[in-house]
Design an enzyme around this catalytic site. Structure first.
Site, PDB file in Angstrom:
ATOM      1  N   GLY A   9       0.821  -1.220   0.000  1.00  0.00           N
ATOM      2  CA  GLY A   9       0.000   0.000   0.000  1.00  0.00           C
ATOM      3  C   GLY A   9       0.848   1.260   0.000  1.00  0.00           C
ATOM      4  O   GLY A   9       0.572   2.210   0.727  1.00  0.00           O
ATOM      5  N   ALA A  10       1.878   1.278  -0.862  1.00  0.00           N
ATOM      6  CA  ALA A  10       2.785   2.435  -0.894  1.00  0.00           C
ATOM      7  C   ALA A  10       2.343   3.475  -1.917  1.00  0.00           C
ATOM      8  O   ALA A  10       3.090   4.395  -2.235  1.00  0.00           O
ATOM      9  CB  ALA A  10       4.206   1.964  -1.198  1.00  0.00           C
ATOM     10  N   GLY A  13      -0.707   8.008   1.184  1.00  0.00           N
ATOM     11  CA  GLY A  13      -0.676   8.131   2.639  1.00  0.00           C
ATOM     12  C   GLY A  13       0.648   7.754   3.280  1.00  0.00           C
ATOM     13  O   GLY A  13       1.737   8.098   2.805  1.00  0.00           O
ATOM     14  N   GLY A  15       2.156   4.837   3.557  1.00  0.00           N
ATOM     15  CA  GLY A  15       3.029   3.952   2.781  1.00  0.00           C
ATOM     16  C   GLY A  15       3.901   4.742   1.818  1.00  0.00           C
ATOM     17  O   GLY A  15       5.115   4.505   1.715  1.00  0.00           O
ATOM     18  N   SER A 142      -3.072   0.059  15.083  1.00  0.00           N
ATOM     19  CA  SER A 142      -3.853   1.268  15.358  1.00  0.00           C
ATOM     20  C   SER A 142      -4.310   1.251  16.808  1.00  0.00           C
ATOM     21  O   SER A 142      -4.678   0.194  17.331  1.00  0.00           O
ATOM     22  CB  SER A 142      -5.074   1.316  14.448  1.00  0.00           C
ATOM     23  N   TYR A 190     -12.795  -3.122  10.859  1.00  0.00           N
ATOM     24  CA  TYR A 190     -11.460  -2.518  10.730  1.00  0.00           C
ATOM     25  C   TYR A 190     -10.677  -2.662  12.031  1.00  0.00           C
ATOM     26  O   TYR A 190      -9.522  -3.091  12.049  1.00  0.00           O
ATOM     27  CB  TYR A 190     -11.608  -1.037  10.345  1.00  0.00           C
TER      28      TYR A 190
HETATM   29  P1  NDP Z   1      -4.396   5.246   2.658  1.00  0.00           P
HETATM   30  O1  NDP Z   1      -5.799   4.951   2.305  1.00  0.00           O
HETATM   31  O2  NDP Z   1      -3.797   6.519   2.196  1.00  0.00           O
HETATM   32  O3  NDP Z   1      -3.452   4.060   2.175  1.00  0.00           O
HETATM   33  C1  NDP Z   1      -3.893   2.734   2.117  1.00  0.00           C
HETATM   34  C2  NDP Z   1      -3.085   1.991   1.100  1.00  0.00           C
HETATM   35  O4  NDP Z   1      -3.532   0.625   1.095  1.00  0.00           O
HETATM   36  C3  NDP Z   1      -3.264   2.518  -0.323  1.00  0.00           C
HETATM   37  O5  NDP Z   1      -2.008   2.497  -0.950  1.00  0.00           O
HETATM   38  C4  NDP Z   1      -4.195   1.492  -0.944  1.00  0.00           C
HETATM   39  O6  NDP Z   1      -4.022   1.321  -2.335  1.00  0.00           O
HETATM   40  C5  NDP Z   1      -3.696   0.237  -0.245  1.00  0.00           C
HETATM   41  N1  NDP Z   1      -4.630  -0.879  -0.402  1.00  0.00           N
HETATM   42  C6  NDP Z   1      -5.947  -0.918  -0.094  1.00  0.00           C
HETATM   43  N2  NDP Z   1      -6.468  -2.100  -0.446  1.00  0.00           N
HETATM   44  C7  NDP Z   1      -5.464  -2.820  -0.987  1.00  0.00           C
HETATM   45  C8  NDP Z   1      -5.373  -4.123  -1.556  1.00  0.00           C
HETATM   46  N3  NDP Z   1      -6.448  -4.904  -1.679  1.00  0.00           N
HETATM   47  N4  NDP Z   1      -4.184  -4.542  -2.026  1.00  0.00           N
HETATM   48  C9  NDP Z   1      -3.097  -3.751  -1.942  1.00  0.00           C
HETATM   49  N5  NDP Z   1      -3.109  -2.516  -1.433  1.00  0.00           N
HETATM   50  C10 NDP Z   1      -4.293  -2.047  -0.968  1.00  0.00           C
HETATM   51  O7  NDP Z   1      -4.358   5.138   4.255  1.00  0.00           O
HETATM   52  P2  NDP Z   1      -3.197   5.420   5.362  1.00  0.00           P
HETATM   53  O8  NDP Z   1      -1.933   5.802   4.731  1.00  0.00           O
HETATM   54  O9  NDP Z   1      -3.804   6.296   6.372  1.00  0.00           O
HETATM   55  O10 NDP Z   1      -3.089   3.985   6.027  1.00  0.00           O
HETATM   56  C11 NDP Z   1      -1.870   3.269   6.092  1.00  0.00           C
HETATM   57  C12 NDP Z   1      -1.848   2.398   7.326  1.00  0.00           C
HETATM   58  O11 NDP Z   1      -1.870   3.214   8.497  1.00  0.00           O
HETATM   59  C13 NDP Z   1      -3.065   1.476   7.454  1.00  0.00           C
HETATM   60  O12 NDP Z   1      -2.633   0.210   7.920  1.00  0.00           O
HETATM   61  C14 NDP Z   1      -3.923   2.137   8.517  1.00  0.00           C
HETATM   62  O13 NDP Z   1      -4.716   1.201   9.212  1.00  0.00           O
HETATM   63  C15 NDP Z   1      -2.826   2.706   9.404  1.00  0.00           C
HETATM   64  N6  NDP Z   1      -3.249   3.780  10.283  1.00  0.00           N
HETATM   65  C16 NDP Z   1      -3.641   4.984   9.763  1.00  0.00           C
HETATM   66  C17 NDP Z   1      -4.019   5.993  10.608  1.00  0.00           C
HETATM   67  C18 NDP Z   1      -4.452   7.307  10.084  1.00  0.00           C
HETATM   68  O14 NDP Z   1      -4.757   8.171  10.912  1.00  0.00           O
HETATM   69  N7  NDP Z   1      -4.487   7.539   8.785  1.00  0.00           N
HETATM   70  C19 NDP Z   1      -4.012   5.811  12.070  1.00  0.00           C
HETATM   71  C20 NDP Z   1      -3.589   4.503  12.487  1.00  0.00           C
HETATM   72  C21 NDP Z   1      -3.192   3.544  11.626  1.00  0.00           C
HETATM   73  P3  NDP Z   1      -4.837   2.218  -3.433  1.00  0.00           P
HETATM   74  O15 NDP Z   1      -4.031   3.464  -3.557  1.00  0.00           O
HETATM   75  O16 NDP Z   1      -4.811   1.366  -4.650  1.00  0.00           O
HETATM   76  O17 NDP Z   1      -6.207   2.463  -2.881  1.00  0.00           O
END
Ligand code: NDP
Length: 307
Positions: A9-10, A13, A15, A142, A190
């Site tokens: 998921g890079a 956000g 990643g 989280s 979630y």
């Molecule tokens: P984003 O939605 O920005 O990033 C999520 C990423 O996951 C995207 O790159 C997305 O890809 C990818 N993804 C989703 N589904 C799939 C799949 N089926 N296969 C491969 N990749 C997939 O969210 P965040 O950056 O906020 O989240 C990153 C991590 O941080 C998560 O684990 C989240 O639970 C955790 N987190 C976030 C917090 C926050 O406040 N934001 C707080 C605590 C934890 P695509 O671009 O294709 O959609």
């Protein structure tokens, strides 16, 4: 030598911010494991990552075949694996009905936990082979899954119960699409998936650290209230959540800052570790001690996934 890190998921956000921060050190080649190749390429360019510092490899965590294919492609690439970061996640807080992965599992637990569980199990062998001094497997957790934090006490709370829903296939056909067998709730699914993530790292560390030297951890990056994770939320929430986190709870971090925390954390430098929550603070439902829960969890996963 330059280390190799795989980040799921890079494409956005945390990643993406972590991929950028690691690539900028010049010490890492970043493999961006993502489901949308073009989006990831554009994202890497938009944050100024140099072409030689990263590769993009297709991975859809919502399909176990895709996970196996990714591992096969990675192993064929001949690169060592020094750090695996399981970061991707989906969150459906307003969904009225469950949706499912290619294998028929509820989508948030299927993606966030089962997909990453299989990926981690299959790549353990590669991590084990690495001669990197601080090889590690990190899952982004989280605090919403921890009932001893404020955020973890906002209903619906995470609760795996006796995992009857997971054991029955998490498919909404034979039984519920929720791990505990209850009614579908996207926000809870979630949080449950994050408890599974943190629990898995804790148990992997207990089982495999001594023999392999791999450090297994989960980390909490802070509240990055502006990322795509909240894209499914109602628009009022998306407008008010960032200022609420910034000025009221003061738990807000920017994507860039969170990425730098992670980069510090992987490299054992600086104060990044201050944003890491202790996974020992996870509380499960009272009827389930942690060890019993993990055994049930493994059995339930084994009945869902044939590795
Ligand atoms: P984003 O939605 O920005 O990033 C999520 C990423 O996951 C995207 O790159 C997305 O890809 C990818 N993804 C989703 N589904 C799939 C799949 N089926 N296969 C491969 N990749 C997939 O969210 P965040 O950056 O906020 O989240 C990153 C991590 O941080 C998560 O684990 C989240 O639970 C955790 N987190 C976030 C917090 C926050 O406040 N934001 C707080 C605590 C934890 P695509 O671009 O294709 O959609």
């Amino acid at each position: 030598r330059q280390g190799t890190v795989v980040i799921t998921g890079a494409s956005s956000g945390l990643g993406l911010a972590t991929a950028k921060a690691l690539a900028e050190t010049g010490k890492w080649h970043v493999i961006m494991a993502c489901r949308d190749f073009l989006k990831t390429e554009r994202a890497a360019k938009s944050v100024g990552m140099a072409k030689e510092d990263y590769s993009i490899m297709h991975l859809d965590l919502a399909s176990l075949d895709s996970v196996r294919q990714f591992v096969d492609n990675f192993q064929r690439s001949g690169r060592p694996l020094d750090v695996l970061v399981c970061n991707a996640a989906v969150y459906f807080p307003t969904a009225k009905e469950p949706t499912y992965t290619a294998d028929g599992f509820e989508l948030s637990v299927g993606t966030n936990h089962l997909g990453h569980f299989l990926l981690s199990r299959l790549l353990l062998v590669d991590l084990n082979k690495s001669d990197y001094p601080s090889k590690r497997l990190v899952i982004v957790g989280s605090i919403t899954g921890n009932t001893n934090t404020l955020a973890g006490n906002v209903p619906p709370k995470a609760n795996l119960g006796d995992m009857r829903g997971l054991a029955a296939g998490l498919n909404g056909l034979n039984t519920s699409s929720m791990i505990d067998g209850g009614e579908f709730d996207g926000a809870k699914a979630y949080k449950d998936s994050k408890v599974c993530n943190m629990l898995t790292m804790q148990e992997f560390h207990r089982r495999y650290h001594e023999d392999t030297g791999i450090t297994f951890t989960s980390l909490y990056p802070g509240c990055i209230a502006t990322t795509g994770l909240f894209r499914e939320h109602i628009s009022l929430f998306r407008t008010l959540f960032p200022p609420f986190q910034k000025y009221i709870t003061k738990g807000y971090v920017s994507e860039e800052e969170a990425g730098t925390h992670c980069e510090n954390f992987f490299c054992f430098r600086g104060s990044g570790a201050t944003s890491v929550i202790s996974i020992t603070t996870i509380k499960l439902s009272e009827s389930c001690s942690r060890d019993v829960a993990f055994l049930i969890l493994l059995q339930a996963i084994a009945s869902c996934i044939k590795t």
